[in-house]
Design a protein around this motif. Structure first.
Motif, mmCIF file in Angstrom:
data_model
loop_
_atom_site.group_PDB
_atom_site.id
_atom_site.type_symbol
_atom_site.label_atom_id
_atom_site.label_comp_id
_atom_site.label_asym_id
_atom_site.label_seq_id
_atom_site.Cartn_x
_atom_site.Cartn_y
_atom_site.Cartn_z
ATOM 1 N N PHE A 57 6.778 -5.563 20.560
ATOM 2 C CA PHE A 57 7.157 -6.843 19.948
ATOM 3 C C PHE A 57 8.138 -6.577 18.810
ATOM 4 N N LEU A 58 9.141 -7.450 18.681
ATOM 5 C CA LEU A 58 10.100 -7.310 17.585
ATOM 6 C C LEU A 58 10.690 -8.666 17.224
ATOM 7 N N LYS A 104 14.871 -14.555 13.309
ATOM 8 C CA LYS A 104 14.637 -15.868 13.917
ATOM 9 C C LYS A 104 14.216 -15.791 15.380
ATOM 10 N N ILE A 105 14.462 -14.651 16.028
ATOM 11 C CA ILE A 105 14.138 -14.567 17.459
ATOM 12 C C ILE A 105 12.990 -13.573 17.644
ATOM 13 N N ASP A 106 11.853 -14.059 18.157
ATOM 14 C CA ASP A 106 10.719 -13.180 18.431
ATOM 15 C C ASP A 106 10.765 -12.739 19.882
ATOM 16 N N LEU A 107 10.672 -11.438 20.099
ATOM 17 C CA LEU A 107 10.791 -10.883 21.441
ATOM 18 C C LEU A 107 9.581 -10.051 21.808
ATOM 19 N N ARG A 108 9.308 -10.029 23.116
ATOM 20 C CA ARG A 108 8.276 -9.163 23.678
ATOM 21 C C ARG A 108 8.920 -8.431 24.846
ATOM 22 N N ILE A 109 8.793 -7.114 24.857
ATOM 23 C CA ILE A 109 9.405 -6.344 25.944
ATOM 24 C C ILE A 109 8.312 -5.553 26.653
ATOM 25 N N ALA A 110 8.108 -5.873 27.918
ATOM 26 C CA ALA A 110 7.066 -5.209 28.699
ATOM 27 C C ALA A 110 7.445 -3.741 28.936
ATOM 28 N N PRO A 111 6.454 -2.898 29.216
ATOM 29 C CA PRO A 111 6.752 -1.487 29.506
ATOM 30 C C PRO A 111 7.762 -1.349 30.636
ATOM 31 N N GLY A 112 8.788 -0.563 30.404
ATOM 32 C CA GLY A 112 9.787 -0.325 31.439
ATOM 33 C C GLY A 112 10.803 -1.430 31.618
ATOM 34 N N ASP A 113 10.670 -2.514 30.880
ATOM 35 C CA ASP A 113 11.517 -3.690 31.073
ATOM 36 C C ASP A 113 12.818 -3.593 30.253
ATOM 37 N N THR A 114 13.815 -4.368 30.688
ATOM 38 C CA THR A 114 15.084 -4.493 29.955
ATOM 39 C C THR A 114 15.322 -5.987 29.751
ATOM 40 N N LYS A 132 -6.844 -6.254 -5.525
ATOM 41 C CA LYS A 132 -5.547 -6.902 -5.793
ATOM 42 C C LYS A 132 -4.606 -6.689 -4.604
ATOM 43 N N LEU A 133 -4.590 -5.461 -4.088
ATOM 44 C CA LEU A 133 -3.781 -5.170 -2.902
ATOM 45 C C LEU A 133 -4.272 -5.981 -1.704
ATOM 46 N N ALA A 134 -5.602 -6.087 -1.568
ATOM 47 C CA ALA A 134 -6.160 -6.842 -0.438
ATOM 48 C C ALA A 134 -5.776 -8.316 -0.532
ATOM 49 N N ASP A 135 -5.782 -8.859 -1.746
ATOM 50 C CA ASP A 135 -5.375 -10.264 -1.939
ATOM 51 C C ASP A 135 -3.932 -10.469 -1.484
ATOM 52 N N THR A 136 -3.058 -9.578 -1.927
ATOM 53 C CA THR A 136 -1.647 -9.686 -1.540
ATOM 54 C C THR A 136 -1.500 -9.573 -0.034
ATOM 55 N N PHE A 137 -2.216 -8.610 0.542
ATOM 56 C CA PHE A 137 -2.110 -8.353 1.987
ATOM 57 C C PHE A 137 -2.545 -9.574 2.803
ATOM 58 N N VAL A 138 -3.606 -10.216 2.378
ATOM 59 C CA VAL A 138 -4.143 -11.356 3.134
ATOM 60 C C VAL A 138 -3.340 -12.634 2.876
ATOM 61 N N ASN A 139 -2.957 -12.853 1.625
ATOM 62 C CA ASN A 139 -2.375 -14.159 1.257
ATOM 63 C C ASN A 139 -0.857 -14.230 1.397
ATOM 64 N N ASP A 140 -0.186 -13.074 1.301
ATOM 65 C CA ASP A 140 1.270 -13.064 1.440
ATOM 66 C C ASP A 140 1.647 -12.578 2.831
ATOM 67 N N SER A 141 2.951 -12.564 3.077
ATOM 68 C CA SER A 141 3.403 -12.167 4.410
ATOM 69 C C SER A 141 4.764 -11.500 4.309
ATOM 70 N N PRO A 142 4.985 -10.407 5.043
ATOM 71 C CA PRO A 142 6.295 -9.752 4.979
ATOM 72 C C PRO A 142 7.356 -10.609 5.648
ATOM 73 N N VAL A 143 8.577 -10.546 5.136
ATOM 74 C CA VAL A 143 9.679 -11.295 5.731
ATOM 75 C C VAL A 143 10.313 -10.491 6.856
ATOM 76 N N LYS A 144 10.547 -9.217 6.600
ATOM 77 C CA LYS A 144 11.210 -8.389 7.619
ATOM 78 C C LYS A 144 10.247 -7.323 8.152
ATOM 79 N N LEU A 204 23.753 -8.067 17.024
ATOM 80 C CA LEU A 204 22.550 -8.288 16.218
ATOM 81 C C LEU A 204 22.736 -7.600 14.874
ATOM 82 N N HIS A 205 22.251 -8.234 13.829
ATOM 83 C CA HIS A 205 22.402 -7.671 12.491
ATOM 84 C C HIS A 205 21.132 -7.041 11.964
ATOM 85 N N ASP A 206 20.024 -7.496 12.473
ATOM 86 C CA ASP A 206 18.780 -7.120 11.811
ATOM 87 C C ASP A 206 17.641 -7.154 12.832
#
Ligand SMILES: [Zn+2]
Length: 284
Positions: free
Chosen positions: A264-265, A270-280, A180-192, A5-7
């Motif tokens: 969640f990560l 491109k791959i969305d993951l969910r890891i339950a408590p204690g899970d591998t 202005k910060l609220a506008d950015t927060f609501v309308n934009d989205s982080p990539v990483k 994995l790279h990122d």
């Protein structure tokens, strides 16, 4: 053989990319109105109080009363919804940089003890009175069981804090760039990396400056969005620390969650993951 994995980027509960949290200090009567607004808009947040400064119980909290709430009123207001965390702001709101470390320890532990007695749970949050602190105080707070402590230095960013005992907010509610910060927060989205909008202030400032419209307009803009997690300070802190506790194999493709929190990560963007408590899990 699968490539490494790279990122890897943290996501908030439910895979959300953004989180909003509030931090309001001193516990004055105007917290009643602020709590009602937060309930109306489903906004979570943290109130930082000084349990050594309660006025007498027979204080009449009439409309012209300006000051801190009584102990019984605190319980009535903050226990009225599960949206609120109560955190320390020291027992008597001192300049802690002017006290001996022993006195600072007393200010923290006495406030924690009283908050835990009235609100339950384990109180691990703090906001520095007057925004002052030192390296020695940060070290002391770790010893005193404090998980995060908020400063008053605006970052004007949505970065996740590096040091939770030097937790710099996005901004105060009176900052001219708030909407202005609220506008950015609501309308934009982080990539990483995900975004945290951390707003702080004192509710009495809305009365003093006759500007309740600031927080009303802010809530109207940011509330009830599907991609925003509305959390208390300790919820964000605990979630972020749980994410940091994930264990990875050498190639990053086997991930273990040793915590009690569902994590969640996003991997390689491109791959969305969910890891339950204690899970591998294995990443394909
Ligand atoms: Zn204060």
């Amino acid at each position: 053989m699968a490539t490494c994995l790279h990122d890897i980027s943290m996501r908030f509960p439910g895979g959300k990319k953004k989180c909003l949290t509030l931090s309001y200090d001193d516990g004055h009567t105007q917290d009643v109105r602020l709590c009602e607004l937060m309930k109306k808009w489903n906004i979570a947040g943290t109130f930082n109080i000084n349990t050594g400064m309660y006025p007498p119980e027979d204080t009449i909290l009439s409309s012209d009363y300006k000051g801190r709430l009584t102990r019984s009123k605190y319980k009535e207001v903050y226990l009225s919804a599960p949206l609120f965390e109560i955190a320390t702001h020291c027992y008597t709101h001192p300049f802690i940089n002017k006290l001996s470390l022993g006195q600072v320890a007393y200010e923290i532990m006495e406030d924690r003890k009283n908050i835990e007695a009235d609100f339950g749970g384990i109180c691990r949050g703090h906001a520095y009175p007057y925004g002052v602190y030192s390296k020695d105080i940060i070290d002391l707070f770790k010893t005193c069981g404090i998980a995060y402590a908020r400063t008053t230095k605006a970052t004007l960013s949505f970065n996740i804090p590096d040091n939770w005992l030097e937790l710099n907010p996005t901004c105060h509610h009176a900052h001219p760039d708030l909407m202005k910060l609220a506008d950015t927060f609501v309308n934009d989205s982080p990539v990483k990396d995900p975004w945290l909008f951390y707003l702080w202030g004192h509710s009495f400032e809305f009365d003093n400056n006759n500007n309740w419209y600031i927080i009303e307009n802010f809530f109207e803009k940011v509330a009830n969005k599907e991609d925003i997690w509305y959390a208390t300070n300790i919820q964000v802190c605990d979630y972020t620390n749980a994410y940091k506790s994930l264990q990875f194999s050498a190639d990053g493709r086997t991930i273990h969650n040793p915590t009690s929190i569902e994590i969640f990560l996003r991997c390689d963007n491109k791959i969305d993951l969910r890891i339950a408590p204690g899970d591998t899990i294995a990443v394909d």
